[in-house]
Design an enzyme around this catalytic site. Sequence first.
Site, PDB file in Angstrom:
ATOM      1  N   GLY A  42     -28.441  -5.988 -38.488  1.00 17.72           N
ATOM      2  CA  GLY A  42     -28.847  -6.463 -39.809  1.00 17.72           C
ATOM      3  C   GLY A  42     -30.343  -6.586 -40.053  1.00 17.72           C
ATOM      4  N   GLU A  97     -35.002 -11.648 -37.774  1.00 16.33           N
ATOM      5  CA  GLU A  97     -33.557 -11.716 -38.010  1.00 16.33           C
ATOM      6  C   GLU A  97     -33.271 -11.620 -39.505  1.00 16.33           C
ATOM      7  OE1 GLU A  97     -30.626 -11.289 -37.200  1.00 16.33           O
ATOM      8  OE2 GLU A  97     -29.730 -13.031 -36.216  1.00 16.33           O
ATOM      9  N   ASP A 101     -27.686 -18.458 -39.913  1.00 19.82           N
ATOM     10  CA  ASP A 101     -26.449 -19.033 -40.440  1.00 19.82           C
ATOM     11  C   ASP A 101     -26.142 -20.287 -39.603  1.00 19.82           C
ATOM     12  OD1 ASP A 101     -24.129 -19.002 -42.031  1.00 19.82           O
ATOM     13  OD2 ASP A 101     -23.015 -17.863 -40.556  1.00 19.82           O
ATOM     14  N   ASP A 157     -24.146  -6.400 -43.646  1.00 18.83           N
ATOM     15  CA  ASP A 157     -22.922  -5.622 -43.859  1.00 18.83           C
ATOM     16  C   ASP A 157     -21.696  -6.487 -44.124  1.00 18.83           C
ATOM     17  OD1 ASP A 157     -22.612  -6.701 -41.179  1.00 18.83           O
ATOM     18  OD2 ASP A 157     -21.004  -5.245 -40.913  1.00 18.83           O
ATOM     19  N   ARG A 163     -24.853  -2.042 -46.015  1.00 13.67           N
ATOM     20  CA  ARG A 163     -26.208  -2.339 -45.523  1.00 13.67           C
ATOM     21  C   ARG A 163     -27.280  -1.650 -46.367  1.00 13.67           C
ATOM     22  NH1 ARG A 163     -25.585  -4.760 -40.451  1.00 13.67           N
ATOM     23  NH2 ARG A 163     -23.862  -3.980 -39.188  1.00 13.67           N
TER      24      ARG A 163
HETATM   25  P1  5GP Z   1     -25.576 -17.206 -36.566  1.00 11.74           P
HETATM   26  O1  5GP Z   1     -25.593 -17.139 -35.088  1.00 11.74           O
HETATM   27  O2  5GP Z   1     -26.810 -17.795 -37.197  1.00 11.74           O
HETATM   28  O3  5GP Z   1     -24.342 -17.870 -37.098  1.00 11.74           O
HETATM   29  O4  5GP Z   1     -25.382 -15.720 -36.981  1.00 11.74           O
HETATM   30  C1  5GP Z   1     -26.253 -14.961 -37.676  1.00 11.74           C
HETATM   31  C2  5GP Z   1     -25.583 -13.632 -37.898  1.00 11.74           C
HETATM   32  O5  5GP Z   1     -24.345 -13.779 -38.615  1.00 11.74           O
HETATM   33  C3  5GP Z   1     -26.451 -12.771 -38.763  1.00 11.74           C
HETATM   34  O6  5GP Z   1     -27.339 -12.005 -38.006  1.00 11.74           O
HETATM   35  C4  5GP Z   1     -25.448 -11.921 -39.501  1.00 11.74           C
HETATM   36  O7  5GP Z   1     -25.140 -10.792 -38.727  1.00 11.74           O
HETATM   37  C5  5GP Z   1     -24.213 -12.786 -39.600  1.00 11.74           C
HETATM   38  N1  5GP Z   1     -24.124 -13.436 -40.916  1.00 11.74           N
HETATM   39  C6  5GP Z   1     -24.269 -14.740 -41.203  1.00 11.74           C
HETATM   40  N2  5GP Z   1     -24.128 -14.970 -42.524  1.00 11.74           N
HETATM   41  C7  5GP Z   1     -23.895 -13.764 -43.089  1.00 11.74           C
HETATM   42  C8  5GP Z   1     -23.675 -13.336 -44.447  1.00 11.74           C
HETATM   43  O8  5GP Z   1     -23.671 -14.091 -45.432  1.00 11.74           O
HETATM   44  N3  5GP Z   1     -23.485 -12.000 -44.618  1.00 11.74           N
HETATM   45  C9  5GP Z   1     -23.476 -11.110 -43.597  1.00 11.74           C
HETATM   46  N4  5GP Z   1     -23.280  -9.831 -43.907  1.00 11.74           N
HETATM   47  N5  5GP Z   1     -23.682 -11.477 -42.309  1.00 11.74           N
HETATM   48  C10 5GP Z   1     -23.889 -12.786 -42.073  1.00 11.74           C
END
Ligand code: 5GP
Length: 177
Positions: A42, A97, A101, A157, A163
């Site tokens: 991403g 990044e 999230d 994605d 993407r």
């Molecule tokens: P974290 O470890 O912070 O939960 O994960 C981050 C990853 O989750 C991001 O790099 C992305 O790949 C995915 N992600 C989190 N939220 C979203 C979203 O709203 N849309 C998409 N497409 N991917 C997300």
Amino acid sequence: MNGIKQILISKEELGKKVKELGNKISNDYEGKDLILVGVLKGGFVFLADLIRELKIPVEIDFISVSSYGSSSKSSGVVRIIKDIDISITNKHVMIVEDIADTGLTLKYLKEMLQTRGPADIKIIAALDKPSRRKVEIDLDYKGFTIPDEFVIGYGLDYAGKYRNLPDLCILDEEVYK
Ligand code: 5GP
């Protein structure tokens, strides 16, 4: 395109923000060399835009991670699919990044790269969804804070697609119902 509920952030707004971030980083790192570590997949669109707004010498590399599944995701265990190729020892490093999230991926990556003895490590995320955070992380630079919606486009994605959308969009719930 099918599957888009609405545009959340337009490509013009994204471009303007990336320019601002590029200027800020160029000032903050004046006289220093920086290694940008893009998180695949991403983060590649944001990284590609960001480097062209930087006026300092930069090297780039990529890292690819995947979570072990839902149970270990909550424990923050991620698997390195592709590691960076270059040494970051004594170097200034910035993890690039797409979105923060839960924060688990970034926390893991920062701690893992820290063990390699860089001069310092910072984090930049194009997007921040703080309402979903499970662990505390420090975003040194960020683009936009967004609500708890599943977003696509600008590198992000759904099931491998979308993407290439130039705007950041909210995915239509019909797609995953
Ligand atoms: P974290 O470890 O912070 O939960 O994960 C981050 C990853 O989750 C991001 O790099 C992305 O790949 C995915 N992600 C989190 N939220 C979203 C979203 O709203 N849309 C998409 N497409 N991917 C997300």
